[in-house]
Design a protein around this motif. Structure first.
Motif, PDB file in Angstrom:
ATOM      1  N   ALA A 119      -5.519 -10.205   5.906  1.00 38.84           N
ATOM      2  CA  ALA A 119      -4.967  -9.500   7.073  1.00 38.84           C
ATOM      3  C   ALA A 119      -3.455  -9.694   7.165  1.00 38.84           C
ATOM      4  O   ALA A 119      -2.945 -10.323   8.093  1.00 38.84           O
ATOM      5  N   PRO A 120      -2.697  -9.132   6.217  1.00 42.22           N
ATOM      6  CA  PRO A 120      -1.263  -9.399   6.158  1.00 42.22           C
ATOM      7  C   PRO A 120      -0.468  -8.764   7.294  1.00 42.22           C
ATOM      8  O   PRO A 120      -0.855  -7.720   7.835  1.00 42.22           O
ATOM      9  N   GLU A 121       0.642  -9.391   7.587  1.00 43.62           N
ATOM     10  CA  GLU A 121       1.596  -8.825   8.538  1.00 43.62           C
ATOM     11  C   GLU A 121       2.169  -7.518   7.985  1.00 43.62           C
ATOM     12  O   GLU A 121       2.151  -6.490   8.649  1.00 43.62           O
ATOM     13  N   HIS A 122       2.697  -7.573   6.773  1.00 47.03           N
ATOM     14  CA  HIS A 122       3.235  -6.396   6.080  1.00 47.03           C
ATOM     15  C   HIS A 122       2.407  -6.144   4.830  1.00 47.03           C
ATOM     16  O   HIS A 122       2.186  -7.062   4.036  1.00 47.03           O
ATOM     17  N   LEU A 123       1.979  -4.904   4.638  1.00 50.05           N
ATOM     18  CA  LEU A 123       1.222  -4.528   3.450  1.00 50.05           C
ATOM     19  C   LEU A 123       1.920  -3.359   2.770  1.00 50.05           C
ATOM     20  O   LEU A 123       2.069  -2.285   3.361  1.00 50.05           O
ATOM     21  N   GLU A 124       2.359  -3.568   1.536  1.00 50.95           N
ATOM     22  CA  GLU A 124       2.968  -2.495   0.746  1.00 50.95           C
ATOM     23  C   GLU A 124       1.960  -1.985  -0.274  1.00 50.95           C
ATOM     24  O   GLU A 124       1.310  -2.776  -0.966  1.00 50.95           O
ATOM     25  N   LEU A 125       1.843  -0.660  -0.367  1.00 55.65           N
ATOM     26  CA  LEU A 125       0.944  -0.039  -1.334  1.00 55.65           C
ATOM     27  C   LEU A 125       1.781   0.675  -2.387  1.00 55.65           C
ATOM     28  O   LEU A 125       2.180   1.833  -2.219  1.00 55.65           O
ATOM     29  N   LEU A 126       2.085  -0.025  -3.471  1.00 52.90           N
ATOM     30  CA  LEU A 126       2.856   0.544  -4.584  1.00 52.90           C
ATOM     31  C   LEU A 126       1.864   0.986  -5.657  1.00 52.90           C
ATOM     32  O   LEU A 126       1.740   0.376  -6.720  1.00 52.90           O
ATOM     33  N   VAL A 127       1.155   2.050  -5.327  1.00 54.83           N
ATOM     34  CA  VAL A 127       0.077   2.532  -6.198  1.00 54.83           C
ATOM     35  C   VAL A 127       0.208   4.044  -6.367  1.00 54.83           C
ATOM     36  O   VAL A 127       0.972   4.713  -5.664  1.00 54.83           O
ATOM     37  N   GLU A 128      -0.596   4.578  -7.278  1.00 54.07           N
ATOM     38  CA  GLU A 128      -0.513   6.004  -7.595  1.00 54.07           C
ATOM     39  C   GLU A 128      -0.899   6.881  -6.416  1.00 54.07           C
ATOM     40  O   GLU A 128      -0.276   7.925  -6.182  1.00 54.07           O
ATOM     41  N   ARG A 129      -1.923   6.467  -5.670  1.00 56.98           N
ATOM     42  CA  ARG A 129      -2.388   7.257  -4.521  1.00 56.98           C
ATOM     43  C   ARG A 129      -2.413   6.382  -3.262  1.00 56.98           C
ATOM     44  O   ARG A 129      -3.465   5.941  -2.809  1.00 56.98           O
ATOM     45  N   PRO A 130      -1.244   6.105  -2.687  1.00 53.95           N
ATOM     46  CA  PRO A 130      -1.174   5.176  -1.556  1.00 53.95           C
ATOM     47  C   PRO A 130      -1.894   5.662  -0.299  1.00 53.95           C
ATOM     48  O   PRO A 130      -2.493   4.856   0.416  1.00 53.95           O
ATOM     49  N   GLN A 131      -1.854   6.962  -0.028  1.00 53.87           N
ATOM     50  CA  GLN A 131      -2.498   7.466   1.179  1.00 53.87           C
ATOM     51  C   GLN A 131      -3.999   7.244   1.128  1.00 53.87           C
ATOM     52  O   GLN A 131      -4.618   6.800   2.103  1.00 53.87           O
ATOM     53  N   ALA A 132      -4.611   7.555  -0.011  1.00 56.13           N
ATOM     54  CA  ALA A 132      -6.060   7.366  -0.161  1.00 56.13           C
ATOM     55  C   ALA A 132      -6.429   5.885  -0.028  1.00 56.13           C
ATOM     56  O   ALA A 132      -7.423   5.536   0.614  1.00 56.13           O
TER      57      ALA A 132
END
Length: 431
Positions: free
Chosen positions: A323-336
């Motif tokens: 349960a992070p404070e900040h979560l970065e999604l550096l992935v091909e399909r971040p919205q999904a």
């Protein structure tokens, strides 16, 4: 940073990171905080001044900073920084103005009118950290939602340097945000002053803003005496990255968190083994000539972690547990992928959304739940400075239509006069 490939070990390590402010240091701090708060409650300004001189190295006499000094700080701010603060102020104001809740009112089944009304608290206290760094962004992120909520009186405290001078940009941000009452005190003694009131510092209704362990424990202790926003601990970022992520982006974003504090936590969960292997060298390169290199190294050594996962689903599972404070999604399909996130204070989607954008001016608040509390809480917002009042208007018909049920429930709880208060209105005697 330690690199782990075993998911069971990773879970244990993430649990360790989420408890990084617990244990013996916290127990000792609790005792110290309670002594400080009681002294401030009893002795007011005298205690606040004594603790400020002991911990911060100067005697705050007077404690307050005149509004003219705040205005002067704004006027002396370089134009480029002024423009940046104004842009941040506009964007944060725009976002928070859209989240103000609406009153509700409707007619019930029997003609009764039921309503809920939102009202601002009268006085709000804003705590702005100092020490290793100064945070004008925290002024904006706390003062703006309070202003949008309609709070009439904002009171800000922030620790000054050893010379007794408050950071000029912090004062400039206060002026820009319409904060006129500023006190150059920090730590648990500042929280006590806001909670109990002193000869100089007014007692407030709600206290918001992050701080160190002593500030957090003080807020926890005075909750109930006043409202608080949350119990924010040391900051943290968790990055989920796949083969599309650029290692230099990952390294920079982890360091952006690590440079806050030696207790800050920077975590990478990745499905790309090459990224995991190349990251340490990129971190080392970016730390060369870094002005806060020692803080970064301490944070990464004690609280940094790299986990190589078999799939993005495994990454999400570990992230939701942490349960992070900040979560970065550096992935091909971040919205999904974001749709699978259950617990996070704020989510940053895609390669063009570094956490720094959210820290300063994206719009959503940067005061977020830490240390696993995103499981049950969220960002500071306009609602932090609001309270609700229920309004109930029954007609005679409405009371007569529901009286049997009211009396039945009252009798089930053994509360005779509850039932009688309905009976007497309909001129009936209790059976």
């Amino acid at each position: 940073m330690r690199c782990i490939r075993d998911q069971t070990i990773a879970k244990d390590q993430l649990k360790r990171l989420s408890r990084r402010t617990t244990g013996e240091p916290q127990r000792k701090a609790i005792q110290a905080v309670e002594e400080i708060l009681e002294n401030v409650r009893v002795n007011g300004d005298k205690a606040v001044k004594t603790y400020t001189q002991r911990f911060d190295g100067f005697l705050p006499d007077p404690i307050s900073i005149p509004p003219q000094t705040l205005k002067q700080a704004w006027e002396e701010t370089p134009e480029a920084l002024k423009s940046a603060l104004q842009l941040a102020h506009r964007r944060i104001s725009d976002f928070h103005s859209r989240q103000k809740p609406k009153d509700l009112s409707y007619e019930g089944l029997h003609g009764e009118v039921l309503a809920r009304r939102w009202l601002p608290v009268e006085k709000a206290g804003i705590y702005v950290p100092g020490g290793r760094a100064s945070y004008p962004s925290t002024v904006l992120m706390n003062a703006i939602p309070a202003k949008v909520a309609g709070v009439k009186r904002l009171v800000m405290t922030s620790p000054a340097g050893a010379t007794g001078a408050l950071n000029k940009t912090v004062m400039a941000a206060a002026h820009l945000s319409g904060v006129e009452e500023v006190y150059r005190i920090g730590g648990a003694q500042a929280i006590g002053a806001l909670a109990f009131g002193t000869e100089s510092v007014p007692k407030v209704d709600v206290i918001s803003g992050p701080g160190n362990l002593y500030v957090t424990l003080a807020k926890k202790s005075v909750y109930g005496q006043v409202g608080i926003d949350s119990l924010a601990g040391p900051s943290e970022v968790l990055i989920i990255a796949d083969h599309t992520a650029l290692v230099e982006h990952v390294a920079a974003d982890l360091l952006a968190q690590a440079e806050h504090d030696p207790l800050a936590s920077a975590i990478l969960l990745t499905t790309d083994d090459n990224l995991a292997k190349s990251l340490p060298s990129h971190l080392e390169a970016q730390l060369k000539d870094h002005p806060r290199a020692e803080i970064c190294k301490s944070s990464l050594s004690d609280w940094g972690l790299i986990v190589v996962c078999k799939s993005l689903e495994n990454c999400i599972e570990l992230s939701n547990a942490f349960a992070p404070e900040h979560l970065e999604l550096l992935v091909e399909r971040p919205q999904a992928l974001s749709e699978k996130v259950k617990n996070a204070g704020a989510i940053f989607l895609g390669p063009w959304t570094p956490e720094a954008a959210g820290d300063y001016l994206a719009g959503p608040n940067h005061t977020l739940p830490t240390c696993g509390t995103a499981r049950f809480s969220g960002a500071l917002g306009v609602e932090t400075f609001l309270k609700t009042t229920s309004l109930i208007t029954f007609t005679q018909n409405a009371l007569e239509a529901t009286e049997a049920a009211i009396k039945e429930l009252a009798h089930s709880e053994g509360l005779h006069s509850h039932a009688e208060s309905v009976n007497i209105r309909s001129n009936k005697q209790a059976n």
